[in-house]
Design an enzyme around this catalytic site. Structure first.
Site, short mmCIF file in Angstrom:
data_model
loop_
_atom_site.label_atom_id
_atom_site.label_comp_id
_atom_site.label_asym_id
_atom_site.label_seq_id
_atom_site.Cartn_x
_atom_site.Cartn_y
_atom_site.Cartn_z
N ASN A 169 40.11 47.56 82.44
CA ASN A 169 39.68 48.57 83.42
C ASN A 169 40.79 49.02 84.36
O ASN A 169 40.84 50.17 84.77
CB ASN A 169 38.47 48.08 84.21
CG ASN A 169 38.76 46.82 84.99
OD1 ASN A 169 39.56 45.98 84.59
ND2 ASN A 169 38.10 46.66 86.13
N LYS A 192 49.16 39.07 78.09
CA LYS A 192 48.38 39.55 76.96
C LYS A 192 47.41 40.61 77.48
O LYS A 192 46.40 40.30 78.08
CB LYS A 192 47.61 38.40 76.31
CG LYS A 192 47.29 38.60 74.82
CD LYS A 192 46.37 39.77 74.50
CE LYS A 192 44.93 39.45 74.83
NZ LYS A 192 44.01 40.59 74.38
N GLU A 195 42.96 44.41 74.23
CA GLU A 195 43.22 45.17 73.01
C GLU A 195 42.80 46.63 73.13
O GLU A 195 43.25 47.48 72.37
CB GLU A 195 42.53 44.53 71.80
CG GLU A 195 41.04 44.34 71.93
CD GLU A 195 40.67 42.93 72.37
OE1 GLU A 195 39.65 42.40 71.89
OE2 GLU A 195 41.40 42.35 73.21
N THR A 249 33.93 34.78 79.23
CA THR A 249 35.28 34.55 78.74
C THR A 249 36.05 33.65 79.70
O THR A 249 36.84 32.81 79.27
CB THR A 249 36.02 35.87 78.55
OG1 THR A 249 35.23 36.74 77.71
CG2 THR A 249 37.37 35.66 77.88
N GLU A 267 39.50 35.72 88.19
CA GLU A 267 38.85 36.83 88.89
C GLU A 267 37.84 37.39 87.91
O GLU A 267 38.19 38.04 86.93
CB GLU A 267 39.87 37.88 89.31
CG GLU A 267 39.34 38.83 90.37
CD GLU A 267 38.78 40.12 89.79
OE1 GLU A 267 37.54 40.20 89.66
OE2 GLU A 267 39.57 41.01 89.48
N CYS A 301 35.41 45.47 88.78
CA CYS A 301 34.76 44.20 89.11
C CYS A 301 34.17 44.23 90.52
O CYS A 301 33.10 43.66 90.77
CB CYS A 301 35.76 43.05 89.01
SG CYS A 301 36.43 42.79 87.36
N GLU A 401 25.73 42.14 86.05
CA GLU A 401 26.78 43.14 86.15
C GLU A 401 26.67 44.11 84.97
O GLU A 401 26.73 43.69 83.81
CB GLU A 401 28.15 42.48 86.16
CG GLU A 401 29.29 43.45 86.36
CD GLU A 401 30.64 42.77 86.41
OE1 GLU A 401 31.47 43.17 87.25
OE2 GLU A 401 30.87 41.84 85.61
N GLU A 478 44.47 36.57 94.62
CA GLU A 478 45.62 37.40 94.27
C GLU A 478 45.89 38.33 95.45
O GLU A 478 45.09 38.43 96.38
CB GLU A 478 45.33 38.20 93.00
CG GLU A 478 45.06 37.31 91.80
CD GLU A 478 44.82 38.10 90.54
OE1 GLU A 478 45.80 38.46 89.87
OE2 GLU A 478 43.64 38.38 90.24
#
Length: 497
Positions: A169, A192, A195, A249, A267, A301, A401, A478
């Site tokens: 996002n 990473k 994708e 995940t 996060e 988020c 969500e 962060e």
């Protein structure tokens, strides 16, 4: 010579792509093909068509990148002084500035977001590297008061190789907010990207290398989460993992990290409330609510996906809000509409299923609630800006969500009920309030469980403000100076004299 923004947009709109996009991993200071010849396609969400190919990395590619990162820590980067690191980060900021237009167009094509949003993200990248360039030579420990016979002090050391799992996002913005503090602390990075949006992280790594970052310090391996992501978070020579993504995940990442006792920063999701009290500045609140949920098509988020409004203001406010929502224009991101597409066909279907199920349970659909095909972008993945009046606080439309342009409305009789509703989910990422009573605002900020609270402006602040969640929204912070601490390990030294 760099091409102008208009030239880049024209090329992308006419050809459906841009020339010279990377197709390989960026490992050890250069683009390198994968250990297999397999490639994947990345799609333009505004057209629904593929526009670039990228390497489908796996365990062997991740291992090459981790080896390069560890070697860089033993060599040039591990020997660099804080002032040298600061100068490199400053140079990276300048390199991004010089290529900002191309990076923004690529980001818009890859993620689907409006060009103005992508441009703002790139400006945020520049500011992020500037900020941490200024912090790199100010990472310091403390002296410890042990009495006349001892000298004690602490030292902040880089944790080592930091893995970055980057979401789709905010690809370039999220990459920068993890990479920049890691480099400032003296770490090396293996990233990473998702994708769905692999390109901006590759371009950022190339720009960093051009700016003078030694080879191996920043590596990017593309591919799926199952093949490349899983190999990265389970690698025994990775010392820290920063993950941004879903709760499910994130749980897998934690389990993988546990095998090697690897440090983790998570996060995760949010179902963030925007409280609108009867004494608010109505115009400011209307602007804030719209931006909180429909920026980036709600794929944030920390989106303000729940509107909690005092009952006395409800009818007037909702009439005006719905009028504005129904005028929002949808279209391809490069055309700068009011709302762009969602990121994938799969995600579009997921949003539609959420909304259809909510309506089926008796929640009142006030506007939207369907997929749309704008005349200017008939093949893209678009969902109408949607508002749902919640039947109950426990309904899944309130609790889960959706991650799309879907606003859920709840009524409250007073501030106490506003606070109770705001705390009424398993998430605790962000909360916002609009009120002219500063005492009410501070009470809300104190009593609502959230990593950050916005008063009278949603998404207020910038890289200087620590960001992160509590409960199922994750842990760790962060951004800000707190962001550097994630990439440092504290050593205590005591000497008898």
């Amino acid at each position: 010579m760099n091409r102008t923004l208009n030239e880049l947009v024209a090329e992308a709109r006419e050809s459906g792509t841009l020339e010279g996009l990377p197709q390989d991993h960026f490992i050890d200071g250069q683009y390198r093909p994968g250990t297999t010849e397999e490639h994947l396609e990345t799609f333009d969400p505004g057209t629904g068509k593929p526009f670039a190919r990228f390497a489908a990395g796996g365990e062997s590619d991740i291992d090459r990148a981790v080896v390069a990162a560890n070697r860089a820590l033993r060599e040039d980067w591990g020997k660099a002084t804080p002032a040298q690191r600061s100068r490199v980060l400053t140079a990276i900021a300048q390199e991004v500035r010089e290529h900002a237009d191309r990076l923004a167009v690529v980001e818009s094509l890859d993620s689907g977001k409006r060009l103005v949003e992508a441009q703002a993200d790139v400006r945020g990248v520049i500011r992020t590297f500037e900020y941490y360039a200024g912090a790199a030579d100010k990472i310091q420990g403390d002296s410890l008061p042990l009495g006349a016979d001892y000298v004690g002090f602490t030292v902040e050391e880089p944790v080592g190789v930091a893995a970055q799992i980057i979401p789709w996002n905010y690809p370039v913005g999220t990459a920068a907010r993890g990479i920049a503090p890691a480099l400032a602390a003296g770490c090396a990075v293996v990233a990473k990207p998702a994708e769905q949006t692999p390109l901006s992280a590759l371009l950022l790594a190339e720009l960093a290398w051009r700016a003078g970052l030694p080879r191996g310090v920043l590596n990017v391996v593309t591919g799926t989460g199952a093949a490349a992501g899983a190999a990265l978070v389970s690698h025994p020579d990775v010392h820290h993992i920063t993950f941004t993504g879903s709760v499910a995940t994130g749980q897998h990442v934690m389990r993988s990290a546990a095998d090697n006792i690897t440090r983790v920063l998570l996060e995760l999701g949010g179902k963030s409330p925007v409280a609108v009290l009867a004494d608010c500045d109505v115009e400011a609140a209307l602007d804030g609510v719209l931006g909180a949920i429909y920026e980036n098509a709600g794929q944030i988020c920390s989106a303000g996906s729940r509107l909690i409004i005092e009952r006395g203001l409800h009818d007037m406010f909702m009439d005006r809000l719905l009028q504005r929502i129904q005028k929002l224009r949808l279209g391809h991101g490069l055309a700068n509409p009011d709302v762009g597409p969602v990121n994938s066909a799969q995600h579009l279907s997921r949003i539609d299923q959420h909304v259809s199920a909510a309506a089926g349970r008796g929640n009142l659909l006030l506007t939207g609630g369907k997929t749309v095909r704008p005349d200017s972008a008939p093949g893209g993945w678009f969902y109408a800006p949607t508002v749902i009046a919640a039947e109950s606080a426990g309904d899944p439309v309130v609790q889960e969500e959706i991650f799309g342009p879907v606003l859920v409305v709840q009524k409250a009789d007073d501030l106490d009920e506003v606070i109770a509703l705001a705390n009424g989910t398993d998430y605790a990422l962000v909360a916002g309030i609009y009120t002219s009573d500063i005492s009410k605002a501070y009470r809300f900020a104190r009593q609502v469980d959230a990593g950050q609270v916005y008063i009278n402006e949603y998404f207020a602040g910038g890289i200087e403000v620590p960001f992160g969640g509590n409960r199922k929204s994750g842990f760790g912070r962060e951004k800000g100076l707190e962001g550097i601490k994630s990439y440092c390990k504290l050593k205590s030294v005591v000497a008898k004299i």
